[in-house]
Design a protein around this motif. Structure first.
Motif, PDB file in Angstrom:
ATOM      1  N   ALA A 135       0.747  -1.210   0.093  1.00 34.81           N
ATOM      2  CA  ALA A 135      -0.230   0.001  -0.165  1.00 34.81           C
ATOM      3  C   ALA A 135       0.883   1.249   0.034  1.00 34.81           C
ATOM      4  N   SER A 136       2.000   1.354   0.490  1.00 36.37           N
ATOM      5  CA  SER A 136       3.037   2.546   0.632  1.00 36.37           C
ATOM      6  C   SER A 136       3.679   2.545  -0.517  1.00 36.37           C
ATOM      7  N   GLN A 137       3.922   3.895  -0.940  1.00 35.33           N
ATOM      8  CA  GLN A 137       4.645   4.252  -1.946  1.00 35.33           C
ATOM      9  C   GLN A 137       6.448   4.461  -1.586  1.00 35.33           C
ATOM     10  N   ASN A 138       6.731   3.510  -0.727  1.00 39.34           N
ATOM     11  CA  ASN A 138       8.097   3.323  -0.373  1.00 39.34           C
ATOM     12  C   ASN A 138       8.902   2.438  -1.385  1.00 39.34           C
ATOM     13  N   PHE A 139       8.884   2.897  -2.792  1.00 45.51           N
ATOM     14  CA  PHE A 139       9.111   2.203  -3.782  1.00 45.51           C
ATOM     15  C   PHE A 139      10.661   1.577  -3.630  1.00 45.51           C
ATOM     16  N   TYR A 140      11.391   2.462  -3.181  1.00 48.33           N
ATOM     17  CA  TYR A 140      12.969   2.032  -2.921  1.00 48.33           C
ATOM     18  C   TYR A 140      13.236   1.544  -1.652  1.00 48.33           C
ATOM     19  N   ALA A 141      12.511   1.355  -0.714  1.00 43.57           N
ATOM     20  CA  ALA A 141      12.738   0.926   0.586  1.00 43.57           C
ATOM     21  C   ALA A 141      13.795   1.828   1.370  1.00 43.57           C
ATOM     22  N   PHE A 142      13.581   3.281   1.075  1.00 45.76           N
ATOM     23  CA  PHE A 142      14.309   4.251   1.722  1.00 45.76           C
ATOM     24  C   PHE A 142      13.923   4.503   3.208  1.00 45.76           C
ATOM     25  N   ALA A 143      12.635   4.021   3.447  1.00 50.30           N
ATOM     26  CA  ALA A 143      12.043   4.376   4.876  1.00 50.30           C
ATOM     27  C   ALA A 143      12.894   3.851   6.119  1.00 50.30           C
ATOM     28  N   GLN A 145      16.219   2.440   5.359  1.00 50.77           N
ATOM     29  CA  GLN A 145      17.453   2.381   5.207  1.00 50.77           C
ATOM     30  C   GLN A 145      18.592   2.826   6.404  1.00 50.77           C
ATOM     31  N   PRO A 146      19.266   2.268   6.875  1.00 53.72           N
ATOM     32  CA  PRO A 146      20.117   2.740   7.850  1.00 53.72           C
ATOM     33  C   PRO A 146      21.095   3.869   7.886  1.00 53.72           C
ATOM     34  N   ALA A 147      21.581   4.130   6.639  1.00 54.87           N
ATOM     35  CA  ALA A 147      22.301   5.254   6.468  1.00 54.87           C
ATOM     36  C   ALA A 147      21.554   6.500   6.248  1.00 54.87           C
ATOM     37  N   LEU A 148      20.393   6.566   5.867  1.00 47.87           N
ATOM     38  CA  LEU A 148      19.498   7.525   5.493  1.00 47.87           C
ATOM     39  C   LEU A 148      18.831   7.770   7.202  1.00 47.87           C
ATOM     40  N   LYS A 149      18.645   6.920   7.972  1.00 52.83           N
ATOM     41  CA  LYS A 149      18.150   7.150   9.294  1.00 52.83           C
ATOM     42  C   LYS A 149      19.323   7.841  10.147  1.00 52.83           C
ATOM     43  N   GLU A 150      20.687   7.325   9.861  1.00 51.61           N
ATOM     44  CA  GLU A 150      21.635   8.011  10.723  1.00 51.61           C
ATOM     45  C   GLU A 150      21.869   9.392  10.188  1.00 51.61           C
ATOM     46  N   LYS A 151      21.723   9.736   9.024  1.00 51.97           N
ATOM     47  CA  LYS A 151      21.765  11.211   8.574  1.00 51.97           C
ATOM     48  C   LYS A 151      20.740  12.109   9.065  1.00 51.97           C
TER      49      LYS A 151
END
Length: 515
Positions: A135-143, A145-151
């Motif tokens: 259902a989600s538009q989290n197409f690239y599974a960025f939600a 992703q550890p590196a994005l969370k840390e940033k």
């Protein structure tokens, strides 16, 4: 009454003598000689002017000498006692702001799942179950992703949770300026402006340029947010059939002919890159050809195409190989594929700078949180550096579509390259069973509920309100009842096929037994 013995020829002489006597008497008043001399020199050849000014003088004199009158508001009204006022207030029933929910809507709200934690491809619900999230538009599974969370966490600690101020009032931070530059460079235009919310971006961009008396030519299938922007602008709107460019040309030619003898107005074509309620895409080369031929400006809403179309996710311009500078305004969302938040408008420098002082959502809303701006910059960099992400998403989407198409009850209206699959019940089935819109909604809601029981989370396309003052028969386009299935690279090819097979089986069972 004149004497019978008086000759009529003596009347002018009598009037002249009377006026001379009056003038002689007036000369006794101090300063009267100046006034008489002024009248003789100014009005001797213009008696009409003299008569008008005399009338105005007498009117002013009458107004000043008129008796005063009462200005009390309660004059002529019945004065009510306090008890009578209270009784009237108690008897008055205000009209509700919204209509009461139907039994179907209440049942839907009760069964609505609640997600605990990130909206990852494998999502945990409040009841403890873990389901496959389509259902989600989290197409690239960025939600998740550890590196994005840390940033994001580092940005949160450095900049706080939000600017707490509009961009023009000390709300602009360096990360906002960087995100604007990154988006503009990614698309290939000279400038970009950030909005705190994607929904209000297009609703503010359109009224910033189109005003009362201007002309907007709009596709009938545009989303609710685009319709609101068109409505707020108060411009004259002409609708053309969905993705029918022959009809668009007819409308443009008619508008051009109608406006030929009128004062020059601003004229716009407004459409979407990927249509939210249908899933198909616009033909941008044809739009560019028509807008240049008839001298219109083009506003392109790309909330569902930016980040997913084109080899690097630059949107419809890259996907259809069109120079982005030929599109006057590209409006998009950072909250879908980029997994950030807010919206943007990209275009020429003059287009962007005008919005900084005239766009309501920019000047009166708090700026985008720094964490969202940083996330947008990071995900854009990932798409630019790793084009394999877009290719992998397209492959998973094709595998998902292949499973969904193996049944006879629904069809996919989305373009094959769009990862958001919009599915509607086939018209021949609706007609054969004599279903109305309510029957379709109930059937598809049952599909969504049964898929959730089978471990797959889906969502249904909700109805779209019509523009104010426009009836459904006048608009000529009705949004079909549908449900959405979104692809993602967060699942393996095998998991995608399994989830697609589950949806296909549920559709066949539910729609097969409903009559």
């Amino acid at each position: 009454m004149l004497s019978e013995s008086m000759d009529w020829h003596e009347i002018p002489v009598l009037v002249q003598n009377s006026l001379q006597d009056l003038a002689w008497q007036a000369q006794k008043i101090p300063g009267s000689a100046i006034a008489v001399r002024y009248v003789k020199s100014s009005y001797q050849n213009d008696p009409v002017r003299s008569a008008i000014e005399l009338f105005l003088f007498l009117f002013a004199l009458r107004y000043l000498l008129a008796p005063s009158y009462s200005v009390k508001k309660d004059k002529g009204y019945v004065k009510l006692s306090e008890d009578e006022i209270d009784d009237l207030v108690d008897d008055w029933t205000p009209e509700p702001l919204v209509s009461a929910p139907t039994a179907f809507e209440e049942a839907e709200l009760e069964k609505r799942p609640v997600i605990v934690g990130p909206t990852s491809p494998k999502t945990k619900l409040a009841n403890g179950r873990t389901v496959t999230n389509l259902a989600s538009q989290n197409f690239y599974a960025f939600a998740d992703q550890p590196a994005l969370k840390e940033k994001a966490v580092a940005t949160l600690r450095a900049y706080g949770v939000g600017p707490c101020s509009p961009p023009n009032f000390y709300g602009t931070q360096d990360v906002h300026m960087k995100a604007e530059a990154d988006i503009a460079a990614h698309i290939g235009v000279s400038a970009c402006i950030l909005y705190a919310q994607a929904l209000t971006a297009i609703q503010s961009v359109i009224p910033s340029f189109a005003k009362r008396g201007d002309i907007i030519v709009c596709d009938k299938a545009v989303s609710y947010s685009v319709r609101k922007g068109v409505q707020i602008s108060r411009s004259t709107v002409r609708w053309f059939e969905h993705n029918d460019y022959e009809d668009l040309e007819r409308v443009l030619a008619r508008v051009t002919k109608e406006q030929r003898a009128k004062p020059l107005t601003r004229r716009f074509i407004v459409t979407e890159g990927v249509f939210e309620n249908v899933g198909d895409m616009a033909d941008l080369p044809k739009l560019i050809d028509l807008k240049l031929r008839y001298k219109f400006r083009l506003i392109l809403e790309e909330s569902h195409s930016f980040g997913v179309l084109g080899p690097h996710g630059r949107g419809l311009t890259e996907h259809q190989n069109v120079d982005p500078t030929l599109v006057d305004m590209i409006v998009g969302s950072l909250a879908g594929a980029l997994c950030a938040g807010g919206g943007f408008c990209a275009g020429g420098t003059d287009i962007v700078e005008h919005q900084r002082i005239s766009s309501a959502a920019y000047t009166f809303s708090a700026a985008l949180p720094a964490m969202s701006a940083t996330t947008a910059s990071e995900t854009i960099a990932l798409l630019s550096e790793k084009p394999n992400l877009v290719r992998e998403l397209r492959e998973n989407t094709r595998a998902l579509r292949a499973q969904l198409e193996k049944q006879e009850f629904v069809r996919i209206t989305s373009h094959p390259d769009v990862p958001m699959c919009v599915l509607v019940i086939k018209p021949e089935i609706v007609e054969a069973r004599g279903w109305n819109t309510d029957d379709e909604e109930k059937a598809l809601q049952e599909v969504v509920d049964e898929c959730l029981n089978q471990g797959v989370l889906l969502t249904r396309v909700k109805s779209m309100p019509l523009p104010i003052g426009v009836a459904e028969k006048d608009l000529g386009f009705k949004c079909r009842v549908a449900f959405k299935v979104c692809g993602t690279i967060g699942l393996s090819r095998k998991e995608v096929e399994k989830a697609g097979g589950t949806v296909r089986g549920v559709v066949a069972r539910v729609l097969g037994r409903r009559r």
